[in-house]
Design an enzyme around this catalytic site. Structure first.
Site, PDB file in Angstrom:
ATOM      1  N   ASP A  25       0.832  -1.200   0.000  1.00  0.00           N
ATOM      2  CA  ASP A  25       0.000   0.000   0.000  1.00  0.00           C
ATOM      3  C   ASP A  25       0.872   1.257   0.000  1.00  0.00           C
ATOM      4  O   ASP A  25       1.971   1.245   0.546  1.00  0.00           O
ATOM      5  CB  ASP A  25      -0.919  -0.029   1.235  1.00  0.00           C
ATOM      6  N   HIS A  42       2.946   3.258  -8.960  1.00  0.00           N
ATOM      7  CA  HIS A  42       2.776   1.829  -9.269  1.00  0.00           C
ATOM      8  C   HIS A  42       4.018   1.292  -9.991  1.00  0.00           C
ATOM      9  O   HIS A  42       4.474   0.191  -9.707  1.00  0.00           O
ATOM     10  CB  HIS A  42       1.518   1.601 -10.113  1.00  0.00           C
ATOM     11  N   LEU A 136      10.336 -20.698  -4.555  1.00  0.00           N
ATOM     12  CA  LEU A 136       9.279 -19.823  -4.017  1.00  0.00           C
ATOM     13  C   LEU A 136       7.991 -19.892  -4.837  1.00  0.00           C
ATOM     14  O   LEU A 136       8.040 -19.820  -6.069  1.00  0.00           O
ATOM     15  CB  LEU A 136       9.804 -18.376  -4.021  1.00  0.00           C
ATOM     16  N   ILE A 200      -7.085  -4.634   7.291  1.00  0.00           N
ATOM     17  CA  ILE A 200      -6.873  -5.887   6.574  1.00  0.00           C
ATOM     18  C   ILE A 200      -7.458  -5.796   5.158  1.00  0.00           C
ATOM     19  O   ILE A 200      -7.052  -6.533   4.259  1.00  0.00           O
ATOM     20  CB  ILE A 200      -7.518  -7.078   7.349  1.00  0.00           C
TER      21      ILE A 200
HETATM   22  C1  FPP Z   1      -1.618   0.169  -3.531  1.00  0.00           C
HETATM   23  O1  FPP Z   1      -1.227   1.507  -3.503  1.00  0.00           O
HETATM   24  C2  FPP Z   1      -1.188  -0.484  -4.756  1.00  0.00           C
HETATM   25  C3  FPP Z   1      -1.994  -1.036  -5.719  1.00  0.00           C
HETATM   26  C4  FPP Z   1      -3.459  -1.054  -5.649  1.00  0.00           C
HETATM   27  C5  FPP Z   1      -1.429  -1.640  -6.917  1.00  0.00           C
HETATM   28  C6  FPP Z   1      -0.231  -2.491  -6.653  1.00  0.00           C
HETATM   29  C7  FPP Z   1       0.341  -2.907  -7.920  1.00  0.00           C
HETATM   30  C8  FPP Z   1       1.651  -2.923  -8.171  1.00  0.00           C
HETATM   31  C9  FPP Z   1       2.728  -2.616  -7.218  1.00  0.00           C
HETATM   32  C10 FPP Z   1       2.046  -3.383  -9.507  1.00  0.00           C
HETATM   33  C11 FPP Z   1       2.402  -4.800  -9.297  1.00  0.00           C
HETATM   34  C12 FPP Z   1       2.522  -5.567 -10.506  1.00  0.00           C
HETATM   35  C13 FPP Z   1       2.838  -6.876 -10.454  1.00  0.00           C
HETATM   36  C14 FPP Z   1       2.945  -7.632 -11.684  1.00  0.00           C
HETATM   37  C15 FPP Z   1       3.085  -7.588  -9.182  1.00  0.00           C
HETATM   38  P1  FPP Z   1      -2.361   2.627  -3.590  1.00  0.00           P
HETATM   39  O2  FPP Z   1      -2.556   2.976  -5.008  1.00  0.00           O
HETATM   40  O3  FPP Z   1      -3.575   2.150  -2.880  1.00  0.00           O
HETATM   41  O4  FPP Z   1      -1.668   3.794  -2.827  1.00  0.00           O
HETATM   42  P2  FPP Z   1      -2.394   4.919  -1.939  1.00  0.00           P
HETATM   43  O5  FPP Z   1      -3.047   4.206  -0.780  1.00  0.00           O
HETATM   44  O6  FPP Z   1      -1.273   5.786  -1.503  1.00  0.00           O
HETATM   45  O7  FPP Z   1      -3.381   5.618  -2.816  1.00  0.00           O
END
Ligand code: FPP
Length: 250
Positions: A25, A42, A136, A200
């Site tokens: 997050d 991201h 893994l 969670i």
């Molecule tokens: C949460 O941060 C993150 C996500 C919803 C997306 C996570 C995806 C990636 C890291 C790309 C991963 C790709 C692969 C193939 C594993 P948020 O956007 O909720 O952040 P915020 O809470 O600060 O808004």
């Protein structure tokens, strides 16, 4: 002694959790802090994924499950959803070689039929290509909702009762576990959430019944293998009692 020992070397490999789950997050906030668009967060989050996966393989961890996209995330602005899906496709495509080298087996849990066709295809291709790897098990929770998973398990069990394949008296916790998306995996002993949120968020609700929870204020794009090691060291200092007394456990 600890001062000169690296974090990884301080980890007791005999007390390593088998399964670690992570709620990644803070990508959006990380980008905002830098005056950039959320998708920049991201993109940098992917670098954290790569580093943490490497850290996990260096420890010979058995299972790592990453909350990559929740069912609720479909409600984000369309452009962001599309960008995350594109990012997923390109990342998975690029990472296959790395997974093969590191003996990583890719898996996915969630309502995968909701994914755009291209993403679903790329994912299935990587899952199939890595299916013989024995290191893994890296599971991506995609279009995932734990409540939906539980409802879906209840439906499958009900169907077996209806068809006469299963008697109601025979339904137990194992029956339930065997009808979850995570069938065959051990439950996570450690759940990590980044970005300072203490929630969670509909993640592995059944599976984390006895997991140790670890929260860090670091935003996901800043999280690296050393942070994973710190979380494991913190976990190893805790006493897991499973409802028993301290004396019983010791
Ligand atoms: C949460 O941060 C993150 C996500 C919803 C997306 C996570 C995806 C990636 C890291 C790309 C991963 C790709 C692969 C193939 C594993 P948020 O956007 O909720 O952040 P915020 O809470 O600060 O808004």
């Amino acid at each position: 002694m600890n001062v000169i020992m690296g974090l990884k070397e301080q980890i007791d490999l005999l007390k390593l959790p088998e399964h670690i789950a992570i709620i990644m997050d803070g990508n959006g906030r990380w980008a905002k802090e830098k005056g950039k668009l959320r998708i920049f967060g991201h993109h940098n989050g992917v670098l954290s994924v790569r580093d943490v996966v490497e850290g996990a393989t260096l420890l010979n961890l058995k299972y790592l499950t990453l909350y990559t996209f929740s069912s609720e995330n479909w409600n984000r602005p369309k452009l962001e959803v599309m960008a995350i899906m594109e990012l997923m496709v390109s990342t998975i495509h690029k990472e296959i070689k790395n997974f093969m080298e590191k003996n990583v087996r890719l898996m996915a849990i969630g309502d995968l039929n909701m994914l755009p066709e291209k993403a679903h295809r790329e994912l299935n291709n990587a899952i199939e290509k890595t299916s013989g790897n024995t290191g893994l098990v890296l599971t991506l929770a995609l279009s995932y909702s734990s409540r939906r998973e539980i409802v879906s398990a209840a439906k499958s069990i009900a169907a077996k009762v209806q068809s006469g394949e299963l008697a109601i008296e025979d339904i137990d916790e194992d029956t339930f576990e065997n009808n979850l998306y995570t069938k065959g995996m051990p439950n996570p002993e450690l759940l990590i959430r980044t970005s300072g949120e203490h929630r969670i968020s509909n993640y592995l609700l059944w599976q984390i019944a006895y997991a140790e929870l670890y929260f860090t204020s670091k935003l996901w794009p800043d999280f690296r293998k050393e942070d994973l090691y710190e979380a494991i060291l913190d976990y190893q200092k805790r006493e897991r009692r499973f409802g028993m007394t301290s004396e019983q456990v010791n």
